[in-house]
Enzyme design. Structure first.
Site, short mmCIF file in Angstrom:
data_model
loop_
_atom_site.label_atom_id
_atom_site.label_comp_id
_atom_site.label_asym_id
_atom_site.label_seq_id
_atom_site.Cartn_x
_atom_site.Cartn_y
_atom_site.Cartn_z
N GLU A 106 6.61 4.97 7.61
CA GLU A 106 6.26 6.22 6.96
C GLU A 106 7.14 7.36 7.47
O GLU A 106 7.16 7.67 8.65
CB GLU A 106 4.77 6.52 7.21
N THR B 128 0.87 -1.19 0.00
CA THR B 128 0.00 0.00 0.00
C THR B 128 0.91 1.24 0.00
O THR B 128 1.34 1.68 -1.06
CB THR B 128 -0.98 0.01 1.20
N THR C 259 -3.31 -3.56 9.44
CA THR C 259 -2.58 -3.11 8.25
C THR C 259 -1.22 -3.76 8.10
O THR C 259 -0.45 -3.43 7.22
CB THR C 259 -2.47 -1.58 8.23
#
Lengths: 462, 462
Positions: free
Chosen positions: B327, B189, B236
């Site tokens: 991230e 993703t 996730t």
């Protein structure tokens, strides 16, 4: 590497631009002298800890003949700063009474070994000496805030305290707004405004006053308990509340413990618990000469509860000021978790949502991302498990307009994104999670996570 | 307001400049075909979920006559995504065996009500149909990752799966590196590189192979347990490991539970637990035709332990890739907590340090702020309380040069700040906290908190 920087800046600015923190100065304003409780004198001064010349030492004395009832909650961190250890000891020696409080900012006196303990005791003795001959030994509580691992410039601190002795030319102790404001300013570290509040309240026709101050902007996720519970430590949230009500020491502690759970222990800026967090309350009884007027839980549970509830809402006001001033904060968010089986379950979920980096960055980005709120809600172990089909999530606007349901009984609503954006772009916002299990509710106050937070804390020591 | 922006940018850039993430492409490289376990075919394709045209569907089949032993750990979040509920059900129906795994990215199929459940079952049935007539019903496990609260474009997904049927012209199932790589790419993703690893190992002279892939970059703070423990949810972090070893279903689950605690449950990017986190392991036994070679904890604890330890270090390799790709991450940090009374105590402290916003922003700012590490350490409730006078904190450089003690037995060291800066400015760093209480140790892997993290997550849905 440097060649890549401009493009990185461009990328940063091309998506979510940094929004400056909203103006905060209006959260501090003059308070009429008459609003402050009687029987206290105080001051704030620059003794020389802060290189900027800002105020860094507060002295607060109760002037009643009898010592004031005193209660405190201390951080539960395992690495107790010296002033926490010393204040606990003072409360124990004096059967939960005290006459004075001395506070320095700029140095936390934490992880400073034996020297730190000696310095904290020296601050106590120097402040005791201001109290005159009626004082016993060690009637002063002590608090410190600032950098961890550095020792105090103790001779400067002691000279500062001594400057307030009765024969000193430089004595500035007073009881008017200016004196209270100076003390509040001396609490500040990364705070952008002094945090000072006063309130008048009545119980059974008797009028009382309460005033308090606190400080904190980062390392804010307090979990404070009464003295002598297991494993407290040091803290960056400091606060004190002074009242002229007469309250028995035991009831004062019980009211403070209740109040702190619903105020200071229900706020988060960054989820980090400090080693010095301390809240002190003094009740000197100067409002009433009648000894029967002493508020006591066992003697009169009703008046005790009225006092406890006043203390709780007042403490919540002070606690919320810390979130308002949270490092880099552009939002002030109330997280309400309702319909839980127990208060602890509700509080735990509210805390998790309030510390979620994903929820907090979405708030900064003004994105109504309820999926992150839900994921945070579901990640908490509870005494009674969540039934996903009963959970609802709403945004409650702070302008009185209707709530915006995002999820109802576990099913996503078709959200009016424009309306959601409108609600979330205001500084104040309430997020409500309804669990639909029981009747217990908890509130938490938090702020968002911004570029500015990263800047401040990537750069703190330098 | 806009007039203040340029000065805010100036202020941001004048202190800590944004540092770009280090290059990450080298974490993915070709793997020889011979390194992959036999008896599996797989592929990754674009079925139409992602608007970018990127791969978004992976199909993985075990080709052995008997179904593979299958084990899984699922998120403990209370809001289980449909694929989690369905995979749990499949494992239960088939006594912990399975023949296939189907994975989509771009849509989490979470908080999607009855439609979501129907879609997940439809994915199972369509993949079952690829297995040929030897298959029973529901021998496929299913995983989804992506946005919460949106339903799958299910007809596109089913068409994608059907494109792999034996009579299809567009069938791309294979067993070489390219096939494994395509599957790994279909997991992604916000990941910046596909996460794929393979390893060959021997137990008692028998050679086995293991390969696996995973994905994740944000909402990463898994806490996964075996099926049917209380309150799992959606996630996730997705991962799967395929081996050609023969392992009994019960021992495979017990090995995976142990491995996940020490790998995927010991990483954090942002402290947020997802509603879909799932790790699956398949063991099809294709390496050994001898049934006596089946690894089983009760029959032979020693070979079981050897297998379990291989699985654990392999899972840790895969888990660390997720942190590498965190991230906005510019640092890869190992947090080692040693000398605790229990593994759980050590793990709890390591987790707290790894999620501290103050520690993570200090890492981004390359500031050796041990006070924050200590405050985080002390904030954790433990089974055996910390003795502050026994705690030591060090930086362990990753270039083999000597460790840098910051705190020894509770006393701050005079730190060579230049040396500390040198160590902390390298991408990889180890922080060691020695509690000096017992002999239990735990490791955690985390990254720093950057401007880029705020940008990515302030802006996710748009």
């Amino acid at each position: 590497m440097s060649a890549r920087l401009p493009s990185l800046w461009k990328r940063l600015s091309s998506t979510i631009s940094p929004r400056p923190a909203p103006p905060k100065a209006h959260h501090h304003a003059p308070i009429p002298d008459a609003a402050f409780p009687s029987g206290y004198v105080l001051t704030g001064l620059h003794c020389g800890i802060k290189k900027t010349g800002a105020l860094d030492l507060a002295v607060i004395l109760s002037t009643t003949p009898k010592p004031a009832s005193a209660a405190a909650c201390f951080t539960r961190n395992a690495f107790k700063a010296a002033p926490v250890v010393v204040s606990e000891e003072v409360l124990q020696r004096n059967a939960s009474t005290a006459r004075a409080l001395v506070v320095n900012s700029g140095c936390a006196n934490a992880v400073t070994g034996k020297q730190g303990m000696e310095d904290a005791w020296a601050m106590v003795r120097a402040t005791d000496a201001l109290l005159g001959c009626s004082a016993k030994e060690s009637e002063t509580l002590v608090m410190s805030t600032g950098v961890i691992g550095q020792t105090l410039p103790i001779s400067k601190v002691l000279a500062g305290i001594e400057s307030q002795s009765s024969d000193s030319q430089t004595k500035s102790l007073g009881s008017d707004f200016t004196a209270w404001e100076r003390a509040a300013k001396a609490f500040m570290t990364t705070d952008t405004f002094p945090k000072l509040r006063a309130r008048t309240f009545s119980i059974d026709g008797r009028e009382y006053k309460m005033a308090g101050m606190d400080k904190g902007a980062g390392m804010i996720h307090p979990d404070m308990g009464p003295p002598r519970t297991a494993g407290q430590l040091h803290a960056t949230l400091l606060g004190c509340i002074m009242t002229d009500a007469a309250v028995s020491p035991r009831s004062l502690q019980s009211a403070l413990t209740y109040a702190v759970d619903r105020s200071f222990n229900s706020i988060s800026v960054d989820g980090d618990m400090s080693t010095n967090d301390t809240i002190v309350v003094l009740a000197n009884g100067s409002a009433a000469s009648d000894p029967a007027a002493e508020i006591d839980e066992e003697r009169d549970p009703r008046t005790y509860q009225l006092f406890r509830d006043e203390l709780t809402t007042f403490a919540a006001d002070l606690a919320q000021l810390v979130v308002r001033d949270g490092e880099g904060a552009t939002k002030f968010v109330t997280v309400s978790v309702n319909g839980a089986a127990t208060y602890e379950d509700a509080h735990r979920i509210a805390s998790r949502i309030s510390t979620s980096a994903l929820v907090k960055t979405a708030l900064y980005g003004q994105d109504a991302n309820w999926g992150r709120i839900l994921a945070a809600t579901g990640s908490v172990p509870l005494s009674v498990p969540i039934d996903p089909t009963r959970v609802s999530v709403s945004f409650i606007p702070t302008d009185g307009s209707p709530a915006l349901p995002l999820l109802v009984n576990g099913e996503p609503e078709t959200v009016d994104e424009a309306r959601a954006k409108e609600i979330i772009s205001v500084e104040d916002l309430e997020i409500e999670v309804q669990l639909g299990i029981g009747s217990e509710n908890a509130k938490y106050w938090t702020c968002d996570f911004s570029y500015e937070y990263v800047r401040i804390n990537g750069d703190y020591r330098s």
